[in-house]
Every structure is written in structure tokens, then in C-alpha cells.
Design a protein around this motif. Structure first.
Motif, PDB file in Angstrom:
ATOM      1  N   GLU A 115       0.820  -1.221   0.000  1.00 55.15           N
ATOM      2  CA  GLU A 115       0.000   0.000   0.000  1.00 55.15           C
ATOM      3  C   GLU A 115       0.853   1.270   0.000  1.00 55.15           C
ATOM      4  O   GLU A 115       0.507   2.257  -0.633  1.00 55.15           O
ATOM      5  CB  GLU A 115      -0.940  -0.014   1.210  1.00 55.15           C
ATOM      6  CG  GLU A 115      -1.843   1.193   1.296  1.00 55.15           C
ATOM      7  CD  GLU A 115      -2.860   1.284   0.172  1.00 55.15           C
ATOM      8  OE1 GLU A 115      -3.230   2.416  -0.184  1.00 55.15           O
ATOM      9  OE2 GLU A 115      -3.282   0.242  -0.359  1.00 55.15           O
ATOM     10  N   ALA A 116       1.982   1.255   0.701  1.00 57.96           N
ATOM     11  CA  ALA A 116       2.843   2.438   0.803  1.00 57.96           C
ATOM     12  C   ALA A 116       3.345   2.908  -0.569  1.00 57.96           C
ATOM     13  O   ALA A 116       3.719   4.068  -0.725  1.00 57.96           O
ATOM     14  CB  ALA A 116       4.028   2.151   1.722  1.00 57.96           C
ATOM     15  N   PHE A 117       3.346   2.009  -1.551  1.00 55.79           N
ATOM     16  CA  PHE A 117       3.872   2.340  -2.873  1.00 55.79           C
ATOM     17  C   PHE A 117       2.780   2.753  -3.861  1.00 55.79           C
ATOM     18  O   PHE A 117       3.075   3.034  -5.021  1.00 55.79           O
ATOM     19  CB  PHE A 117       4.673   1.155  -3.421  1.00 55.79           C
ATOM     20  CG  PHE A 117       5.866   0.809  -2.581  1.00 55.79           C
ATOM     21  CD1 PHE A 117       7.058   1.490  -2.719  1.00 55.79           C
ATOM     22  CD2 PHE A 117       5.787  -0.186  -1.619  1.00 55.79           C
ATOM     23  CE1 PHE A 117       8.149   1.185  -1.928  1.00 55.79           C
ATOM     24  CE2 PHE A 117       6.870  -0.501  -0.819  1.00 55.79           C
ATOM     25  CZ  PHE A 117       8.059   0.186  -0.969  1.00 55.79           C
ATOM     26  N   GLU A 118       1.534   2.803  -3.417  1.00 53.68           N
ATOM     27  CA  GLU A 118       0.435   3.168  -4.312  1.00 53.68           C
ATOM     28  C   GLU A 118       0.611   4.549  -4.946  1.00 53.68           C
ATOM     29  O   GLU A 118       0.374   4.697  -6.155  1.00 53.68           O
ATOM     30  CB  GLU A 118      -0.912   3.079  -3.595  1.00 53.68           C
ATOM     31  CG  GLU A 118      -1.396   1.655  -3.408  1.00 53.68           C
ATOM     32  CD  GLU A 118      -1.507   0.870  -4.705  1.00 53.68           C
ATOM     33  OE1 GLU A 118      -2.044   1.417  -5.687  1.00 53.68           O
ATOM     34  OE2 GLU A 118      -1.038  -0.277  -4.727  1.00 53.68           O
ATOM     35  N   PRO A 119       1.016   5.587  -4.202  1.00 50.66           N
ATOM     36  CA  PRO A 119       1.208   6.885  -4.863  1.00 50.66           C
ATOM     37  C   PRO A 119       2.242   6.827  -5.990  1.00 50.66           C
ATOM     38  O   PRO A 119       2.039   7.440  -7.047  1.00 50.66           O
ATOM     39  CB  PRO A 119       1.668   7.802  -3.724  1.00 50.66           C
ATOM     40  CG  PRO A 119       1.119   7.173  -2.488  1.00 50.66           C
ATOM     41  CD  PRO A 119       1.191   5.686  -2.738  1.00 50.66           C
ATOM     42  N   ALA A 120       3.315   6.086  -5.780  1.00 47.76           N
ATOM     43  CA  ALA A 120       4.337   5.961  -6.823  1.00 47.76           C
ATOM     44  C   ALA A 120       3.769   5.247  -8.046  1.00 47.76           C
ATOM     45  O   ALA A 120       3.961   5.700  -9.188  1.00 47.76           O
ATOM     46  CB  ALA A 120       5.556   5.209  -6.287  1.00 47.76           C
ATOM     47  N   ASN A 143       6.399  -9.123  -3.540  1.00 46.21           N
ATOM     48  CA  ASN A 143       6.603  -7.813  -2.917  1.00 46.21           C
ATOM     49  C   ASN A 143       7.041  -6.747  -3.914  1.00 46.21           C
ATOM     50  O   ASN A 143       7.266  -5.604  -3.516  1.00 46.21           O
ATOM     51  CB  ASN A 143       7.648  -7.932  -1.803  1.00 46.21           C
ATOM     52  CG  ASN A 143       7.194  -8.881  -0.727  1.00 46.21           C
ATOM     53  OD1 ASN A 143       6.167  -8.668  -0.102  1.00 46.21           O
ATOM     54  ND2 ASN A 143       7.934  -9.963  -0.532  1.00 46.21           N
ATOM     55  N   SER A 144       7.165  -7.113  -5.178  1.00 44.45           N
ATOM     56  CA  SER A 144       7.597  -6.178  -6.220  1.00 44.45           C
ATOM     57  C   SER A 144       6.583  -6.125  -7.342  1.00 44.45           C
ATOM     58  O   SER A 144       5.916  -7.112  -7.643  1.00 44.45           O
ATOM     59  CB  SER A 144       8.940  -6.621  -6.826  1.00 44.45           C
ATOM     60  OG  SER A 144       9.995  -6.475  -5.922  1.00 44.45           O
ATOM     61  N   VAL A 145       6.492  -4.951  -7.948  1.00 41.63           N
ATOM     62  CA  VAL A 145       5.788  -4.805  -9.218  1.00 41.63           C
ATOM     63  C   VAL A 145       6.769  -4.156 -10.191  1.00 41.63           C
ATOM     64  O   VAL A 145       7.679  -3.424  -9.795  1.00 41.63           O
ATOM     65  CB  VAL A 145       4.496  -3.961  -9.111  1.00 41.63           C
ATOM     66  CG1 VAL A 145       3.467  -4.655  -8.246  1.00 41.63           C
ATOM     67  CG2 VAL A 145       4.764  -2.589  -8.617  1.00 41.63           C
ATOM     68  N   PHE A 146       6.569  -4.468 -11.454  1.00 40.45           N
ATOM     69  CA  PHE A 146       7.451  -3.981 -12.512  1.00 40.45           C
ATOM     70  C   PHE A 146       6.604  -3.207 -13.504  1.00 40.45           C
ATOM     71  O   PHE A 146       5.487  -3.615 -13.820  1.00 40.45           O
ATOM     72  CB  PHE A 146       8.155  -5.162 -13.181  1.00 40.45           C
ATOM     73  CG  PHE A 146       8.888  -6.022 -12.194  1.00 40.45           C
ATOM     74  CD1 PHE A 146      10.166  -5.694 -11.785  1.00 40.45           C
ATOM     75  CD2 PHE A 146       8.277  -7.138 -11.634  1.00 40.45           C
ATOM     76  CE1 PHE A 146      10.828  -6.469 -10.836  1.00 40.45           C
ATOM     77  CE2 PHE A 146       8.927  -7.915 -10.687  1.00 40.45           C
ATOM     78  CZ  PHE A 146      10.204  -7.583 -10.300  1.00 40.45           C
ATOM     79  N   MET A 147       7.139  -2.108 -13.966  1.00 38.07           N
ATOM     80  CA  MET A 147       6.427  -1.250 -14.910  1.00 38.07           C
ATOM     81  C   MET A 147       7.393  -0.843 -16.008  1.00 38.07           C
ATOM     82  O   MET A 147       8.610  -0.748 -15.778  1.00 38.07           O
ATOM     83  CB  MET A 147       5.856  -0.028 -14.197  1.00 38.07           C
ATOM     84  CG  MET A 147       4.873  -0.362 -13.071  1.00 38.07           C
ATOM     85  SD  MET A 147       4.195   1.081 -12.224  1.00 38.07           S
ATOM     86  CE  MET A 147       2.876   1.532 -13.378  1.00 38.07           C
ATOM     87  N   THR A 148       6.837  -0.593 -17.184  1.00 36.92           N
ATOM     88  CA  THR A 148       7.676  -0.197 -18.312  1.00 36.92           C
ATOM     89  C   THR A 148       6.914   0.762 -19.219  1.00 36.92           C
ATOM     90  O   THR A 148       5.686   0.817 -19.180  1.00 36.92           O
ATOM     91  CB  THR A 148       8.156  -1.438 -19.093  1.00 36.92           C
ATOM     92  OG1 THR A 148       9.230  -1.061 -19.954  1.00 36.92           O
ATOM     93  CG2 THR A 148       7.037  -2.086 -19.885  1.00 36.92           C
TER      94      THR A 148
END
Length: 151
Positions: A115-120, A143-148
Motif C-alpha cells: 500500500e505504501a507504494f500506491e502513490p508511486a 513484494n515487487s511490481v514492474f512497470m515499463t
């Protein structure tokens, strides 16, 4: 806001990178922390920027060259004293522009799934980043998500 290449020797930058690492430790298990310390950020394939408003360090971000056509965003952090002022947006715009200038065709990142990473994640999505499979040396991790983003 003045965004400039930084040599990572200043005490304010060291404190902000420390704040970033501490934040990652608070929200991610040790095996899932991919944030870089000062020494790792000084590698030749990484360009690190600091963002300033007069004498106040407001944020930082880095671009790691994975290969001639692919870059990775690292160490994006807004100072806790300057949240919700558009710092991350300006830094992300700067990094994307630099990646395009270098001729990269793709820009990717790893961030936390908590949840802490939702703004990012919302910020990256607003710039056209899409979720993807792990890239480079990353592996699947809950525990990780990847974006491109294609540039």
C-alpha cells in the motif's frame, strides 16, 4: 526547481538517500529491497540527479543504463518535507526526457507491491507506464511490481 546531476558527496543528499533506504526497509522484506546505497549509485552506468528549491533538497532520482536502448529508473524519492508539491512529477519528466535524449526505446522500473507504494504506482501509470514481467536481473516477487514504458 533546479534539477542537476549530483556526485552524491553532499550531506543533504546522503541524508535523503538514507531516508529512501529506511523507507524501503520499513515497507519491504530484506530480500525484496532493490534500493541502492550511495556507493551503488556511484557506478558509471547510473546518473543521479538531485532536485533543489534554493538551498532545500526536495528530491532525487536516478537513471541506470541497462543497455543502449533500455534504462531503469532508480532512487526516486521526494523529501518527506516536500511531499505533494509536484517534485516526483518534475523528476520523472526530467528522467524520461533524458532517456529519450539518450535514444532509449524503453524505460522500466521496479517498485513495491504494498500500500505504501500506491502513490508511486499511480504517478508512473499517469505517465504511461504499464505493468510488466520482471526485466533485467529481477525475478518474480510478490513484494515487487514492474512497470515499463515505450519511448
Amino acid at each position: 526547481m533546479d534539477i542537476k546531476v549530483d556526485d552524491l558527496t553532499g550531506s543533504k543528499v546522503a541524508e535523503l538517500v538514507g531516508e529512501h533506504l529506511q523507507g524501503m526497509t520499513m515497507h519491504s522484506p530484506p530480500e525484496s529491497i532493490h534500493a541502492l546505497n550511495l556507493d551503488a549509485l556511484r557506478k558509471p552506468e547510473i546518473t543521479f540527479w538531485s532536485a533543489w528549491e534554493e538551498d532545500d533538497l526536495v528530491g532525487c532520482g536516478a537513471l541506470k543504463e541497462l543497455d543502449a536502448e533500455h534504462g531503469e529508473i532508480k532512487s526516486m524519492r521526494t523529501s518527506s518535507l516536500h511531499l505533494r508539491k509536484g517534485v516526483a512529477k518534475r523528476l520523472l519528466q526530467h528522467i524520461i526526457e533524458e532517456a529519450k535524449r539518450r535514444g532509449y526505446r524503453r524505460l522500466s522500473l521496479e517498485t513495491g507491491s504494498m500500500e505504501a507504494f500506491e502513490p508511486a504506482k499511480r504517478l508512473y501509470a499517469s505517465f504511461g507506464f504499464q505493468y510488466c514481467k520482471p526485466f533485467s536481473d529481477y525475478i518474480e516477487d510478490p513484494n515487487s511490481v514492474f512497470m515499463t514504458k515505450e519511448l
